[in-house]
Design a protein around this motif. Structure first.
Motif, short mmCIF file in Angstrom:
data_model
loop_
_atom_site.label_atom_id
_atom_site.label_comp_id
_atom_site.label_asym_id
_atom_site.label_seq_id
_atom_site.Cartn_x
_atom_site.Cartn_y
_atom_site.Cartn_z
N TYR A 1 1.75 1.94 -3.43
CA TYR A 1 0.64 2.52 -4.18
C TYR A 1 0.49 4.00 -3.87
O TYR A 1 0.29 4.83 -4.76
CB TYR A 1 -0.67 1.80 -3.84
N VAL A 2 0.56 4.35 -2.56
CA VAL A 2 0.29 5.73 -2.19
C VAL A 2 1.44 6.65 -2.60
O VAL A 2 1.22 7.77 -3.04
CB VAL A 2 0.02 5.82 -0.66
N GLU A 3 2.69 6.15 -2.48
CA GLU A 3 3.81 7.05 -2.77
C GLU A 3 4.15 7.12 -4.26
O GLU A 3 4.46 8.18 -4.79
CB GLU A 3 5.04 6.62 -1.97
N ILE B 1 -6.18 7.31 -5.27
CA ILE B 1 -5.37 6.09 -5.27
C ILE B 1 -6.25 4.84 -5.30
O ILE B 1 -5.89 3.82 -5.89
CB ILE B 1 -4.45 6.07 -4.04
N SER C 1 0.83 -1.21 0.00
CA SER C 1 0.00 0.00 0.00
C SER C 1 0.86 1.25 0.00
O SER C 1 0.52 2.25 -0.65
CB SER C 1 -0.89 0.01 1.23
#
Lengths: 116, 233
Positions: B38-40, B51, B35
């Motif tokens: 995904y977020v960064e 996202i 995760s």
């Protein structure tokens, strides 16, 4: 703290839904109980992905990268689960309509074919 | 009596199973590795501000394809089961004056809002499934106001099949045009971050998903209303 509240809410909803499924004799009410059960499980899943102090994972500016966000993966999973739950609910409602057309009632006690 | 004891026992036991989560529960302080990636990296890799949308449409696009398939199966089964049991058409009471006028006013607005929600799926909370559900709610209003009006499934099934087919084609195009393969959104340019036409294929796919989900849910609602498909829309 917020996560714990969400978790307990989810558990309570699951139990209320289970109670509704098991005690009601009316098929539509059982389906409503199932929906509550469903929502409870979704809230439990979301509470697992909660990050203390995090916000929704929507990054408006590229400079906001690196701030604290909640986990997007359980949210995506719950989106899938909601859609599947909707499909199942529509399916159950179809059965309810068909059963009503057969017997003219929605009381589960009147359907004795598979009773033993 | 025995039944009630069993029900109580079952609820208590289920409660115990679920309660075992609570004492050990602590909110995470950091994201798990996947995760966090995904977020960064998500906004730079895929150009999507939302996202969750990036995860749903691209990172785990195959799951979404399966999800759309299940929804299709559900709507097909509903249509099949209801259709088999078609009995004589009973006239039902029309909606009240208020409901009919309100429907005439709200129907186009709700459709527009549904389209807004799925086109902006990569920027704001929302997306194809949510937008499709909003569109279907407009159809619910229509069905409630005019329960005797016959709505054909013809146009709806054409929209549904075309959008589903295009979705799979676009996904397959990723295999030939990009490095990452099936359902990669970078076969179109990523565009300016945060604008409507950005994030490559994501708005296109979400538009298709929105149309597909909207027409599927509408046809479920129309089937549950119990009208046969004698006239075309």
């Amino acid at each position: 703290m917020t996560g714990t509240i969400a978790l307990i809410t989810g558990i309570l909803l699951v139990l209320i839904g289970l109670w509704g499924i098991l005690t009601n004799r009316d098929i539509i009410r059982m389906i409503v109980g199932f929906s509550l059960f469903d929502v409870g499980i979704h809230i439990i899943m979301l509470s697992i992905g909660y990050v203390a102090g995090g916000t929704a994972p929507i990054i408006e500016n590229l400079s906001d990268i690196g701030k604290s966000y909640v986990d997007p993966v359980p949210q995506a999973l719950v989106l899938t689960a909601i859609v599947i739950g909707l499909g199942i609910t529509a399916f159950m409602l179809t059965y309810a309509v068909n059963m009503y057309e057969k017997k003219g009632t929605l009381e589960i006690d009147k359907f004795e074919e598979l009773k033993w | 009596m025995v039944k009630k004891v069993f029900i109580l026992l079952m609820i208590i036991l289920t409660g115990l199973i679920l309660w075992s989560f609570v004492p050990g529960y602590e909110s995470r302080t950091a994201l798990p590795e996947v995760s966090a990636h995904y977020v960064e990296k998500g906004p730079e890799e895929l150009g999507a501000a939302n996202i969750v949308t990036a995860v749903v449409v691209t990172y785990r696009g195959l799951d979404t394809l399966g999800e759309v398939t299940i929804l299709f199966a559900a709507s097909a089964v509903v249509g099949l089961l209801i259709h088999l049991n078609k009995n004589e058409n009973k006239r039902r009471r029309e909606g009240s004056e208020i409901l009919r006028t309100g429907t005439a006013l709200l129907f186009p607005l709700i459709l527009l809002f549904g389209i807004y929600v799925f086109i902006n799926g990569h920027l704001t909370p929302g997306g194809g499934f949510q937008g499709g559900a909003i569109i279907a709610s407009a159809v619910v209003l229509q069905v409630l106001a005019y329960p005797n009006r016959k709505i054909g499934h013809g146009l709806l099934s054409v929209i549904e099949s075309l959008s589903g087919f295009t979705y799979v084609l676009l996904g397959a195009a990723g295999v030939f045009l990009t490095v990452n393969g099936f359902l990669d959104n970078r076969i179109l340019p990523l565009g300016e971050y945060g604008s409507l036409l950005s994030a490559g294929l994501i708005p296109v796919i979400y538009t298709l998903v929105g149309l597909k989900v909207g027409s599927e849910l509408s046809s479920v609602v129309i089937s549950l209303n119990g009208e046969s498909e004698e006239e075309q829309l």
